[in-house]
Design a protein around this motif. Structure first.
Motif, short mmCIF file in Angstrom:
data_model
loop_
_atom_site.label_atom_id
_atom_site.label_comp_id
_atom_site.label_asym_id
_atom_site.label_seq_id
_atom_site.Cartn_x
_atom_site.Cartn_y
_atom_site.Cartn_z
N ILE A 182 48.75 25.45 67.49
CA ILE A 182 49.15 26.01 68.79
C ILE A 182 48.40 27.31 69.03
O ILE A 182 47.85 27.54 70.12
CB ILE A 182 50.68 26.24 68.84
CG1 ILE A 182 51.41 24.91 68.79
CG2 ILE A 182 51.06 27.05 70.08
CD1 ILE A 182 52.90 25.03 68.57
N LEU A 183 48.36 28.16 68.01
CA LEU A 183 47.65 29.44 68.13
C LEU A 183 46.18 29.22 68.46
O LEU A 183 45.63 29.85 69.37
CB LEU A 183 47.79 30.23 66.82
CG LEU A 183 47.08 31.56 66.75
CD1 LEU A 183 47.65 32.54 67.78
CD2 LEU A 183 47.18 32.14 65.35
N GLU A 205 44.79 26.60 69.80
CA GLU A 205 44.66 25.97 71.12
C GLU A 205 44.73 27.03 72.22
O GLU A 205 43.94 27.01 73.16
CB GLU A 205 45.78 24.94 71.30
CG GLU A 205 45.73 24.19 72.60
CD GLU A 205 44.56 23.23 72.73
OE1 GLU A 205 44.14 22.98 73.87
OE2 GLU A 205 44.06 22.74 71.69
N ILE A 206 45.67 27.94 72.10
CA ILE A 206 45.80 29.00 73.11
C ILE A 206 44.55 29.87 73.15
O ILE A 206 43.99 30.13 74.22
CB ILE A 206 47.04 29.87 72.83
CG1 ILE A 206 48.32 29.05 73.03
CG2 ILE A 206 47.05 31.11 73.72
CD1 ILE A 206 49.57 29.73 72.52
N LEU A 207 44.11 30.31 71.98
CA LEU A 207 42.99 31.24 71.93
C LEU A 207 41.63 30.58 72.08
O LEU A 207 40.62 31.27 72.14
CB LEU A 207 43.05 32.04 70.62
CG LEU A 207 44.20 33.05 70.57
CD1 LEU A 207 44.28 33.68 69.20
CD2 LEU A 207 44.04 34.10 71.66
N ASP A 232 40.65 29.10 74.70
CA ASP A 232 40.23 29.24 76.09
C ASP A 232 39.02 30.17 76.14
O ASP A 232 39.06 31.28 75.58
CB ASP A 232 41.39 29.82 76.91
CG ASP A 232 41.01 30.01 78.35
OD1 ASP A 232 40.57 31.13 78.70
OD2 ASP A 232 41.13 29.05 79.13
N LEU A 286 39.68 33.82 77.12
CA LEU A 286 40.37 34.60 76.09
C LEU A 286 39.44 34.90 74.92
O LEU A 286 39.48 36.01 74.37
CB LEU A 286 41.62 33.86 75.59
CG LEU A 286 42.76 33.75 76.59
CD1 LEU A 286 43.90 32.93 76.01
CD2 LEU A 286 43.25 35.12 77.01
N LEU A 292 50.76 36.70 69.56
CA LEU A 292 50.95 35.27 69.80
C LEU A 292 51.62 34.59 68.61
O LEU A 292 52.47 33.71 68.80
CB LEU A 292 49.62 34.59 70.11
CG LEU A 292 49.02 34.91 71.47
CD1 LEU A 292 47.63 34.31 71.59
CD2 LEU A 292 49.91 34.39 72.59
N ILE A 302 55.03 32.42 68.75
CA ILE A 302 55.02 31.02 68.30
C ILE A 302 56.01 30.82 67.15
O ILE A 302 56.83 29.89 67.16
CB ILE A 302 53.61 30.59 67.88
CG1 ILE A 302 52.69 30.53 69.10
CG2 ILE A 302 53.63 29.25 67.15
CD1 ILE A 302 51.20 30.46 68.76
#
Length: 70
Positions: free
Chosen positions: A6-7, A9-11, A13, A16, A44, A48
């Protein structure tokens, strides 16, 4: 989905990555536990991890305040 995934995937981008100066190699090594390489990773990760531990939003906020020494 596991916490580390998850971490990442978010970062992952592009905006970002550019904003926080994250490289692809660094991104692949990120984990949602200490030690943290950057403050954004720590923030983050706290969100999470504590969400996954079923803490309510006010408790997560208090933990984030501690991260920022507010």
């Amino acid at each position: 989905m596991e916490r580390n995934q998850i971490l990442r995937e978010i970062l992952s981008d592009p905006e970002l990555m550019e904003k926080y100066n994250l490289k692809e190699e660094e991104l692949n090594k990120l984990k949602a536990n200490a030690p943290y390489s950057k403050k954004i990773v720590e923030v983050l990760s706290v969100i999470i991890n504590e969400n996954d531990n079923h803490l309510n939003s006010s408790m997560i906020y208090k933990k984030l305040k501690n991260v920022h020494n507010i």
